[in-house]
Design a protein around this motif. Structure first.
Motif, PDB file in Angstrom:
ATOM      1  N   ALA A 155       0.833  -1.203   0.000  1.00  0.00           N
ATOM      2  CA  ALA A 155       0.000   0.000   0.000  1.00  0.00           C
ATOM      3  C   ALA A 155       0.871   1.258   0.000  1.00  0.00           C
ATOM      4  O   ALA A 155       0.563   2.245  -0.688  1.00  0.00           O
ATOM      5  N   GLU A 156       1.938   1.228   0.750  1.00  0.00           N
ATOM      6  CA  GLU A 156       2.869   2.363   0.789  1.00  0.00           C
ATOM      7  C   GLU A 156       3.562   2.546  -0.564  1.00  0.00           C
ATOM      8  O   GLU A 156       3.771   3.676  -1.019  1.00  0.00           O
ATOM      9  N   ASP A 157       3.919   1.417  -1.220  1.00  0.00           N
ATOM     10  CA  ASP A 157       4.553   1.489  -2.536  1.00  0.00           C
ATOM     11  C   ASP A 157       3.629   2.161  -3.544  1.00  0.00           C
ATOM     12  O   ASP A 157       4.063   3.004  -4.343  1.00  0.00           O
ATOM     13  N   LEU A 158       2.362   1.787  -3.507  1.00  0.00           N
ATOM     14  CA  LEU A 158       1.386   2.376  -4.426  1.00  0.00           C
ATOM     15  C   LEU A 158       1.206   3.862  -4.162  1.00  0.00           C
ATOM     16  O   LEU A 158       1.185   4.673  -5.093  1.00  0.00           O
ATOM     17  N   GLU A 159       1.091   4.215  -2.907  1.00  0.00           N
ATOM     18  CA  GLU A 159       0.887   5.624  -2.551  1.00  0.00           C
ATOM     19  C   GLU A 159       2.084   6.479  -2.997  1.00  0.00           C
ATOM     20  O   GLU A 159       1.916   7.625  -3.431  1.00  0.00           O
ATOM     21  N   MET A 160       3.272   5.901  -2.925  1.00  0.00           N
ATOM     22  CA  MET A 160       4.486   6.635  -3.270  1.00  0.00           C
ATOM     23  C   MET A 160       4.523   7.011  -4.753  1.00  0.00           C
ATOM     24  O   MET A 160       5.015   8.077  -5.134  1.00  0.00           O
ATOM     25  N   VAL A 161       3.999   6.132  -5.629  1.00  0.00           N
ATOM     26  CA  VAL A 161       4.083   6.374  -7.076  1.00  0.00           C
ATOM     27  C   VAL A 161       2.751   6.777  -7.692  1.00  0.00           C
ATOM     28  O   VAL A 161       2.676   7.057  -8.890  1.00  0.00           O
ATOM     29  N   LYS A 162       1.706   6.823  -6.888  1.00  0.00           N
ATOM     30  CA  LYS A 162       0.344   7.022  -7.383  1.00  0.00           C
ATOM     31  C   LYS A 162       0.209   8.246  -8.285  1.00  0.00           C
ATOM     32  O   LYS A 162      -0.294   8.163  -9.411  1.00  0.00           O
ATOM     33  N   GLU A 163       0.656   9.392  -7.801  1.00  0.00           N
ATOM     34  CA  GLU A 163       0.464  10.636  -8.546  1.00  0.00           C
ATOM     35  C   GLU A 163       1.139  10.586  -9.916  1.00  0.00           C
ATOM     36  O   GLU A 163       0.547  10.968 -10.933  1.00  0.00           O
ATOM     37  N   GLU A 164       2.357  10.086  -9.948  1.00  0.00           N
ATOM     38  CA  GLU A 164       3.086  10.031 -11.211  1.00  0.00           C
ATOM     39  C   GLU A 164       2.515   8.964 -12.129  1.00  0.00           C
ATOM     40  O   GLU A 164       2.393   9.162 -13.345  1.00  0.00           O
ATOM     41  N   LEU A 165       2.148   7.822 -11.567  1.00  0.00           N
ATOM     42  CA  LEU A 165       1.611   6.723 -12.360  1.00  0.00           C
ATOM     43  C   LEU A 165       0.324   7.126 -13.076  1.00  0.00           C
ATOM     44  O   LEU A 165       0.085   6.744 -14.234  1.00  0.00           O
ATOM     45  N   LEU A 166      -0.498   7.911 -12.423  1.00  0.00           N
ATOM     46  CA  LEU A 166      -1.778   8.325 -13.004  1.00  0.00           C
ATOM     47  C   LEU A 166      -1.608   9.194 -14.247  1.00  0.00           C
ATOM     48  O   LEU A 166      -2.551   9.358 -15.025  1.00  0.00           O
ATOM     49  N   THR A 167      -0.417   9.732 -14.471  1.00  0.00           N
ATOM     50  CA  THR A 167      -0.193  10.565 -15.652  1.00  0.00           C
ATOM     51  C   THR A 167      -0.107   9.737 -16.933  1.00  0.00           C
ATOM     52  O   THR A 167      -0.249  10.287 -18.038  1.00  0.00           O
ATOM     53  N   VAL A 168       0.147   8.420 -16.808  1.00  0.00           N
ATOM     54  CA  VAL A 168       0.261   7.569 -17.999  1.00  0.00           C
ATOM     55  C   VAL A 168      -0.720   6.405 -17.993  1.00  0.00           C
ATOM     56  O   VAL A 168      -0.926   5.764 -19.022  1.00  0.00           O
TER      57      VAL A 168
END
Length: 404
Positions: free
Chosen positions: A46-59
């Motif tokens: 869950a922490e891993d997802l939260e860490m990259v969430k904002e950037e991942l949503l751009t693609v």
């Protein structure tokens, strides 16, 4: 039109920010390991997802967004159909960037015949992971010195000369210490254009010049052996210099982060080398280079004097491992206590799978898997299996080490 762009690299990296397991079995294995180690894997994921969430949503395609929002995209509870779809999307992103790299390579490959043999020789290897060590601007020419020791070439120092620069563009100033990651070369109406994607800091640099030339240098063969044995700091300068190949056709150079000077001769006492220009002093564990009214100082506590000696001829420090072992000695060699003899035997069989197949299978049937040899066995087994020389008994015995 360039194939390589900073944006393409960024998209590729962003698409791979959140890898997930491909099978239920992989998930089960990771959770078992986490339990044994006392790790709360669900929380960490869950922490891993939260860490990259904002950037991942751009693609990320919109169909995956609900699984980001509910936190299941990188959890084993993700529906199998979604998991497979997400993994396929990642593979397509990888393929897209691989095609970009392949086209950039073809552009480079079609351009280098127009350049000097030295430049062609440099581009025969990869520049990936080379580090900018020195930048010099001289009238309309640009000199870039790369340290490629940790890269994918046997060359250690590469000196690029961009002659009569026509234009230079970069989103960040070119810096000492930056890493070459990807590059592309093109022929233009006015000369040649070269683009590099760099790291530390991340940037895109493009230069066009009327011509490009290059030179390159190697570590002496005895340095490479000392480095691999981690004995460089233990070696005396006197002994090292005595062991250098003094062949009349081999030239040596004294290369530092600030200068590149031809060595005109060696001496038995300090400062041990004669330079064509400049002087060296050794004082208080420091090397002081005086050159053109400038003085440069290098600390010898962390790097040996011999670190600065290079040559223009490549000598393979492990050429002896390519000396073939006679076929009737192969089995004896593999099971001997002589490590060099073992390596030569495996290399001989590796290069001649058909000719040595009976011996190869006999050797494998006498061997057992251990923690120390598992990786080595896997490499050789898969190589010989690719050449279809392994017997059914060997394939059965080592089934877990052979790729499907």
């Amino acid at each position: 039109m360039w194939n390589l762009t900073k944006e393409a690299k960024k998209r590729f990296q962003t698409c791979n920010l959140l890898p997930i397991h491909e099978s239920d079995g992989d998930w089960e294995s990771e959770f078992e390991y986490a339990k044994e180690e006392g790790i709360d894997l669900t929380k960490r994921l869950a922490e891993d997802l939260e860490m990259v969430k904002e950037e991942l949503l751009t693609v990320l395609p919109s169909r995956f967004i609900p699984f980001v929002e509910d936190g299941t995209l990188n959890q084993p509870t993700l529906p199998k159909s979604v998991r497979e779809d997400y993994l396929q999307w990642m593979r397509e992103c990888d393929k897209e960037f691989e095609e970009i790299l392949a086209t950039a390579y073809e552009n480079t490959k079609s351009t280098i015949p127009y350049l000097s043999e030295n430049v062609q020789e440099v581009f025969n290897d990869s520049l990936h992971d080379s580090i900018i060590e020195r930048i010099e601007r001289e009238n309309q020419n640009l000199h870039i010195f790369l340290n490629a020791e940790g890269g994918f070439t046997n060359k250690t120092i590469i000196h690029f000369i961009f002659k009569d620069v026509l234009r230079e563009e970069s989103d960040e100033p070119l810096q000492i210490g930056q890493w070459f990651i990807y590059n592309e070369l093109k022929k233009t109406d006015k000369g040649f254009a070269f683009r590099v994607l760099l790291d530390c800091p991340d940037s895109e640099w493009t230069i066009e010049a009327q011509n490009i030339d290059a030179s390159y240098y190697y570590r002496p063969v005895n340095y490479a052996k000392l480095r691999d044995e981690r004995r460089i700091m233990d070696k005396s300068i006197e002994e090292y210099i005595q062991e250098l190949n003094k062949d009349q056709h081999q030239q040596y150079f004294f290369i530092t982060p600030d200068a590149n000077i031809t060595i005109s001769g060696f001496k038995d006492s300090a400062p041990f080398v004669n330079l064509e220009v400049g002087e060296i002093q050794l004082k208080d564990q420091k090397l002081i280079l005086s050159l053109n009214q400038n003085s440069f100082e290098y600390d010898l506590k962390e790097q040996s004097f011999i670190h600065f000696i290079y040559t223009d001829i490549y000598e393979d420090p492990y050429a002896q491992f390519n000396i073939a072992v006679p076929i009737d000695e192969l089995e004896q060699a593999v099971f001997s206590d002589d490590l060099d003899y073992q390596v030569r035997a495996w290399n001989t069989m590796y290069s001649n799978p058909e000719e040595t197949k009976d011996i190869v299978n006999r050797i494998f049937m006498k061997m057992d898997v251990t923690e120390e040899n598992e990786m080595m066995l896997s490499i050789y087994l898969n190589h010989f299996n690719k050449h279809k020389v392994l017997t059914e008994n060997v394939l059965s015995k080592f089934a877990t080490l052979i790729d499907e």
